[in-house]
Design a protein around this motif. Sequence first.
Motif, PDB file in Angstrom:
ATOM      1  N   PRO A 144      31.339  29.839  49.351  1.00 62.58           N
ATOM      2  CA  PRO A 144      31.835  30.851  48.404  1.00 62.58           C
ATOM      3  C   PRO A 144      33.320  30.677  48.114  1.00 62.58           C
ATOM      4  CG  PRO A 144      31.506  31.818  50.575  1.00 62.58           C
ATOM      5  CD  PRO A 144      30.975  30.429  50.656  1.00 62.58           C
ATOM      6  N   MET A 145      33.694  30.810  46.854  1.00 60.26           N
ATOM      7  CA  MET A 145      35.096  30.669  46.455  1.00 60.26           C
ATOM      8  C   MET A 145      35.826  31.982  46.646  1.00 60.26           C
ATOM      9  SD  MET A 145      34.742  28.320  43.023  1.00 60.26           S
ATOM     10  CE  MET A 145      36.510  28.144  42.845  1.00 60.26           C
ATOM     11  N   ASP A 146      37.090  31.909  47.031  1.00 62.37           N
ATOM     12  CA  ASP A 146      37.932  33.094  47.100  1.00 62.37           C
ATOM     13  C   ASP A 146      38.959  33.051  45.978  1.00 62.37           C
ATOM     14  OD1 ASP A 146      39.737  31.183  47.924  1.00 62.37           O
ATOM     15  OD2 ASP A 146      39.878  31.886  49.991  1.00 62.37           O
ATOM     16  N   VAL A 147      39.856  34.008  45.930  1.00 64.28           N
ATOM     17  CA  VAL A 147      40.818  34.076  44.835  1.00 64.28           C
ATOM     18  C   VAL A 147      41.754  32.867  44.832  1.00 64.28           C
ATOM     19  CG1 VAL A 147      42.536  35.427  46.138  1.00 64.28           C
ATOM     20  CG2 VAL A 147      42.438  35.617  43.646  1.00 64.28           C
ATOM     21  N   THR A 148      42.040  32.317  46.026  1.00 66.97           N
ATOM     22  CA  THR A 148      42.885  31.128  46.106  1.00 66.97           C
ATOM     23  C   THR A 148      42.212  29.941  45.414  1.00 66.97           C
ATOM     24  OG1 THR A 148      43.803  31.899  48.210  1.00 66.97           O
ATOM     25  CG2 THR A 148      44.095  29.574  47.670  1.00 66.97           C
ATOM     26  N   SER A 149      40.916  29.819  45.570  1.00 64.68           N
ATOM     27  CA  SER A 149      40.177  28.729  44.921  1.00 64.68           C
ATOM     28  C   SER A 149      40.363  28.789  43.414  1.00 64.68           C
ATOM     29  CB  SER A 149      38.684  28.821  45.265  1.00 64.68           C
ATOM     30  OG  SER A 149      38.471  28.947  46.644  1.00 64.68           O
ATOM     31  N   TYR A 150      40.203  29.985  42.858  1.00 62.60           N
ATOM     32  CA  TYR A 150      40.349  30.143  41.407  1.00 62.60           C
ATOM     33  C   TYR A 150      41.801  29.935  40.971  1.00 62.60           C
ATOM     34  CZ  TYR A 150      35.560  31.847  41.099  1.00 62.60           C
ATOM     35  OH  TYR A 150      34.195  31.933  41.134  1.00 62.60           O
ATOM     36  N   ASP A 164      42.255  26.123  26.955  1.00 65.64           N
ATOM     37  CA  ASP A 164      40.906  26.612  26.705  1.00 65.64           C
ATOM     38  C   ASP A 164      40.121  26.810  27.995  1.00 65.64           C
ATOM     39  OD1 ASP A 164      41.035  23.881  27.131  1.00 65.64           O
ATOM     40  OD2 ASP A 164      39.247  23.446  25.943  1.00 65.64           O
ATOM     41  N   LEU A 165      40.196  25.823  28.898  1.00 70.41           N
ATOM     42  CA  LEU A 165      39.468  25.905  30.157  1.00 70.41           C
ATOM     43  C   LEU A 165      40.053  26.999  31.044  1.00 70.41           C
ATOM     44  CD1 LEU A 165      37.209  24.754  31.857  1.00 70.41           C
ATOM     45  CD2 LEU A 165      38.782  22.995  32.691  1.00 70.41           C
ATOM     46  N   ALA A 166      41.373  27.122  31.057  1.00 66.58           N
ATOM     47  CA  ALA A 166      42.017  28.177  31.845  1.00 66.58           C
ATOM     48  C   ALA A 166      41.568  29.554  31.363  1.00 66.58           C
ATOM     49  CB  ALA A 166      43.538  28.047  31.752  1.00 66.58           C
ATOM     50  N   GLN A 167      41.462  29.716  30.050  1.00 71.93           N
ATOM     51  CA  GLN A 167      41.001  30.993  29.510  1.00 71.93           C
ATOM     52  C   GLN A 167      39.573  31.299  29.942  1.00 71.93           C
ATOM     53  OE1 GLN A 167      42.292  30.016  25.327  1.00 71.93           O
ATOM     54  NE2 GLN A 167      42.898  32.164  25.330  1.00 71.93           N
ATOM     55  N   GLU A 172      36.097  34.550  33.466  1.00 70.39           N
ATOM     56  CA  GLU A 172      35.059  34.630  34.506  1.00 70.39           C
ATOM     57  C   GLU A 172      35.524  35.456  35.697  1.00 70.39           C
ATOM     58  OE1 GLU A 172      32.899  31.640  37.723  1.00 70.39           O
ATOM     59  OE2 GLU A 172      33.734  30.801  35.874  1.00 70.39           O
ATOM     60  N   ILE A 173      36.750  35.193  36.167  1.00 73.01           N
ATOM     61  CA  ILE A 173      37.215  35.913  37.362  1.00 73.01           C
ATOM     62  C   ILE A 173      37.579  37.366  37.031  1.00 73.01           C
ATOM     63  CG2 ILE A 173      37.952  33.838  38.568  1.00 73.01           C
ATOM     64  CD1 ILE A 173      40.760  34.283  37.722  1.00 73.01           C
ATOM     65  N   LYS A 174      37.961  37.635  35.780  1.00 74.37           N
ATOM     66  CA  LYS A 174      38.179  39.028  35.387  1.00 74.37           C
ATOM     67  C   LYS A 174      36.865  39.804  35.434  1.00 74.37           C
ATOM     68  CE  LYS A 174      40.542  40.811  32.139  1.00 74.37           C
ATOM     69  NZ  LYS A 174      41.075  41.159  30.800  1.00 74.37           N
ATOM     70  N   HIS A 175      35.791  39.142  35.000  1.00 73.54           N
ATOM     71  CA  HIS A 175      34.471  39.770  35.061  1.00 73.54           C
ATOM     72  C   HIS A 175      34.068  40.030  36.512  1.00 73.54           C
ATOM     73  CE1 HIS A 175      30.378  40.780  34.001  1.00 73.54           C
ATOM     74  NE2 HIS A 175      29.919  39.818  34.798  1.00 73.54           N
ATOM     75  N   MET A 176      34.352  39.060  37.398  1.00 71.39           N
ATOM     76  CA  MET A 176      34.040  39.245  38.823  1.00 71.39           C
ATOM     77  C   MET A 176      34.858  40.379  39.406  1.00 71.39           C
ATOM     78  SD  MET A 176      33.901  35.228  39.961  1.00 71.39           S
ATOM     79  CE  MET A 176      33.593  35.583  41.688  1.00 71.39           C
ATOM     80  N   ALA A 177      36.119  40.478  38.970  1.00 71.65           N
ATOM     81  CA  ALA A 177      36.984  41.548  39.471  1.00 71.65           C
ATOM     82  C   ALA A 177      36.476  42.911  39.016  1.00 71.65           C
ATOM     83  CB  ALA A 177      38.413  41.323  39.002  1.00 71.65           C
ATOM     84  N   SER A 178      35.942  42.981  37.791  1.00 67.14           N
ATOM     85  CA  SER A 178      35.430  44.252  37.274  1.00 67.14           C
ATOM     86  C   SER A 178      34.217  44.747  38.073  1.00 67.14           C
ATOM     87  CB  SER A 178      35.056  44.117  35.791  1.00 67.14           C
ATOM     88  OG  SER A 178      33.960  43.239  35.631  1.00 67.14           O
ATOM     89  N   LYS A 179      33.484  43.811  38.688  1.00 67.84           N
ATOM     90  CA  LYS A 179      32.315  44.175  39.500  1.00 67.84           C
ATOM     91  C   LYS A 179      32.689  44.385  40.965  1.00 67.84           C
ATOM     92  CE  LYS A 179      29.798  40.624  38.607  1.00 67.84           C
ATOM     93  NZ  LYS A 179      28.586  39.739  38.644  1.00 67.84           N
ATOM     94  N   GLY A 180      33.963  44.130  41.292  1.00 66.06           N
ATOM     95  CA  GLY A 180      34.401  44.303  42.671  1.00 66.06           C
ATOM     96  C   GLY A 180      34.138  43.111  43.559  1.00 66.06           C
ATOM     97  N   THR A 188      47.430  34.729  40.529  1.00 63.53           N
ATOM     98  CA  THR A 188      46.475  34.535  39.423  1.00 63.53           C
ATOM     99  C   THR A 188      47.136  34.844  38.087  1.00 63.53           C
ATOM    100  OG1 THR A 188      44.761  35.361  40.935  1.00 63.53           O
ATOM    101  CG2 THR A 188      44.147  35.072  38.619  1.00 63.53           C
ATOM    102  N   TYR A 189      47.741  36.027  38.001  1.00 63.60           N
ATOM    103  CA  TYR A 189      48.365  36.427  36.741  1.00 63.60           C
ATOM    104  C   TYR A 189      49.563  35.540  36.394  1.00 63.60           C
ATOM    105  CZ  TYR A 189      45.522  40.664  37.168  1.00 63.60           C
ATOM    106  OH  TYR A 189      44.470  41.544  37.274  1.00 63.60           O
TER     107      TYR A 189
END
Length: 642
Positions: A144-150, A164-167, A172-180, A188-189
């Motif tokens: 499993p990837m953690d925030v450091t991986s991303y 484009d790829l960074a976006q 993807e990770i914003k969507h994961m963050a929205s689900k907790g 990241t930011y």
Amino acid sequence: METLAGYGFAIKDIVDPVDILKLFVEKSDPDMALRYASIFPHSQLLFCSIIEEFGKKRDMASAMRAYETSKEKSGGFNMFACRSIIDVCGLCGDFLKSRSVFQELLDQKITPNVYVFNSLMNVNSHDLSYTLHVYKDMQNLGVPMDVTSYNVLLKACCNAQRVDLAQDIYKEIKHMASKGDLQLDVITYSTMIKVFADAKMLQMALNIKEDMLLADVSPNMITWSSLISACANAGLSDRAIQMFEEMLMAGCEPNAQCCNILLDACVKSCQYDRAFRFFYSWKTNGIQILNATNGVAKVVPFKPTVATFNILMKACGTDYYRAKAVMEDMKAMGLSPNHISWSILVDICGTSQNTKGAMEAFRSMRGVGVKLDVVAYTTAIKACVENKKLKMAFSLFEEMKRYRLQPNLVTYNTLLRARRRYGSLLEVQQCLSIYQEMRKAGYSANDYYLKELLEEWCEGVIRNDQDRALTGIPKKHKIFYSKKHHGLLLEKVADYLQKDVGDNHAIDIRGLTKVEARIVVLSVLWKIRDNYRTARKIVQEDMIIMAGAGKEMMGSANHELEVQLAIVKVLQDELGLEVIAGHGSGGGNRVPGLDDVNNSDGVEKIQLLNDYRHVVRRPQELGVLKVSRKSLCNWLQKREGT
């Protein structure tokens, strides 16, 4: 210590083992460090410390020895040691070794943990394709990837300028963050802001800042620096200053690098005085920031770096004396000017037409112990070119190669643009040699400018006034070169001009356009005439021109015949040489004078081509033209008045 440990004494409290290990590392003695660490029950952790300490010294060999010993002592792979040695590979710049360490784990059917994966991706973040390959390995192995991986993935995208790829990853990770499932951090930011800052997409960078504030994540100094850089890259120095003030109001303490970004923004927008005002204000009064704890402003001292003074030297424009004073201020603060400082001084001298000062500054670099690099040489060459000291420029170019310094793209382009017009065969050979060297070094050049100069030089063969400087060429000969033919013309001309054509005048113009073929033929005639003029070298052989008629090229079956007619026109009508079609034992037939095929169309063009075909006795000689030795000798004697 070994004896005490052998008798069962508790030795861990006698002395801090890390302090002793550092002493062995300082003495570059890995064997003693490993021997000492083996005494303790927590030796595996100490092995990691040894690996890391040798890594800080950039001693890759000793670090690897510690890593191999840790495997022997533990009877297998230790994930802490694996991660440590991979991090050391990054410190030492040996990313290939990090990959072999990782591959060894996979070969042993061992699944690395997320920390090993993260270190591996971070060390190889300069190579996006490999980083993505490791990312897929993580997914395939179920790690499993953690925030450091991303964050490392975003860093790799930033290095590769793949916005484009960074976006996509950020979405993807914003969507994961929205689900907790994931919690984004300041890194990241900040990384995403840098992605947009480097791409000069200011508004997108500001949008990330808003996301950050909505997520209740406070910007740090790196975040603010990236935002200031985004404004600077967009050419908005006022907005960059506003962002800097926002940072101070938020209580974030800037470092020298952050201040340098702001100064550089002022310089890039030609606000030189403003840059100096900021610098002297910070230097005298410090930087006032808001204390986030009690809301009271505090003053932070400003500590300029060499980079700070280099930026200020750029702010001096063409004022050599002011730049020199800035360099003296740098020395007064205990800082030593580096090769960039001296290069800036050389460039200022060159821009202000002070070639002597530029050369003095350039030579002074070695005298003060600064190693001359490709940037320094290129800057000095540029100063010479700007002041029309071309002989000195080419001399510096040869000197840098003697010191085994590889010229870069800027070096080559500076020299190729040095010529405004060609005056001699030697100058042409010089430029073509540089062009070929540039191509062999892997650089792709926009060679239109060089082709234009070459075309102008070749047209000098048919000018009556040989002593006047060459000017423009007739508009009817001007063309726009397509990228499809880039390099072919110049390579052929360079080949003919750099070899001895005194005894062999076989010219291959197959694959060239009419104007390009004209240039190749005229360039060879230039060399023949130059050899005759300077060394009285007599022509020994006929000139044979191979045009290769019979193939369909560039969408026209008659293209090569048209090229031949154009060559006949320049040789026969403009230069007065006798041209014969074919070169067999029969001697061929003289080609009658013809109008330029470009001035003919329809039935007339077809008739011209058919007439030319009938001149040749043998079909296999349709693509061959010959200019006899006698004709060449008569032409040379007539041109030189002998």
